[in-house]
Design an enzyme around this catalytic site. Sequence first.
Site, PDB file in Angstrom:
ATOM      1  N   VAL A   8      68.376  63.278  -7.127  1.00 29.55           N
ATOM      2  CA  VAL A   8      68.163  64.064  -5.915  1.00 29.55           C
ATOM      3  C   VAL A   8      66.681  64.009  -5.590  1.00 29.55           C
ATOM      4  O   VAL A   8      65.850  63.751  -6.450  1.00 29.55           O
ATOM      5  CB  VAL A   8      68.655  65.528  -6.062  1.00 29.55           C
ATOM      6  CG1 VAL A   8      70.170  65.569  -6.185  1.00 29.55           C
ATOM      7  CG2 VAL A   8      67.999  66.225  -7.227  1.00 29.55           C
ATOM      8  N   SER A   9      66.361  64.286  -4.327  1.00 26.44           N
ATOM      9  CA  SER A   9      64.995  64.082  -3.863  1.00 26.44           C
ATOM     10  C   SER A   9      64.100  65.300  -3.992  1.00 26.44           C
ATOM     11  O   SER A   9      62.886  65.165  -4.045  1.00 26.44           O
ATOM     12  CB  SER A   9      65.011  63.637  -2.399  1.00 26.44           C
ATOM     13  OG  SER A   9      65.737  62.446  -2.278  1.00 26.44           O
ATOM     14  N   THR A  10      64.664  66.489  -4.019  1.00 31.36           N
ATOM     15  CA  THR A  10      63.834  67.689  -4.063  1.00 31.36           C
ATOM     16  C   THR A  10      64.313  68.628  -5.149  1.00 31.36           C
ATOM     17  O   THR A  10      65.465  68.572  -5.590  1.00 31.36           O
ATOM     18  CB  THR A  10      63.865  68.443  -2.715  1.00 31.36           C
ATOM     19  OG1 THR A  10      65.187  68.940  -2.510  1.00 31.36           O
ATOM     20  CG2 THR A  10      63.447  67.549  -1.562  1.00 31.36           C
ATOM     21  N   GLN A  13      67.513  70.659  -4.362  1.00 30.80           N
ATOM     22  CA  GLN A  13      68.826  70.025  -4.426  1.00 30.80           C
ATOM     23  C   GLN A  13      69.331  70.023  -5.867  1.00 30.80           C
ATOM     24  O   GLN A  13      68.555  70.100  -6.811  1.00 30.80           O
ATOM     25  CB  GLN A  13      68.739  68.582  -3.919  1.00 30.80           C
ATOM     26  CG  GLN A  13      68.404  68.473  -2.447  1.00 30.80           C
ATOM     27  CD  GLN A  13      68.210  67.019  -2.034  1.00 30.80           C
ATOM     28  OE1 GLN A  13      67.573  66.252  -2.736  1.00 30.80           O
ATOM     29  NE2 GLN A  13      68.759  66.660  -0.885  1.00 30.80           N
TER      30      GLN A  13
END
Length: 190
Positions: A8-10, A13
């Site tokens: 996931v990017s952040t 998330q």
Amino acid sequence: MIYGYARVSTAQQDHSTQIADLIKAGAKKIYKDKYTGTTSNRPEFDKLLTQLKKGDTLIVTKLDRLARNTQDALNIIKDLNDESIILRILNLGTIDNSPTGRLIYTVFAAFAEFERDLIVARTQEGKAWAKANNPNYHEGMPRKYSQEQIDFAWKLHVKNHMSYSDISKKIGISKATLYRRFREIRDNRK
């Protein structure tokens, strides 16, 4: 062994949906990272790559979870194929040394080449436009010194008869830059 990889990017998330899909697809051990896809810093992915052995399977839910861009995906897929590791991308299919796997890889390679060609074409178009429309256009790295600074150095050299070394010491512009930029001034006056 069947491995899964979730990313996931952040920090906000979570991996739960990806992990559920990976388990459903048969992953026995799952590695997960929380890093944006534009960074190459993926410590868990790097750890996973050291664990994979010939005949293993790596499952990801989508291609963008695996790679930062098309070229990165091609490199990863090639490395996995070279090691006889099967890659399953749940929304695309299996990429291995089978005819279908090679076809998928070939399509990716074609798109990567197309993407590179588009970037080169857009860059060339932008340069051509800048050359035609911007009198201050300079190809390459941006210039560190303004034209006013160079004109001042030129004046010191021509009117005050200062040497390149003295000008360099006085205003901090390297002698190599002075030689190059003074040559441009002389060429423009011809």
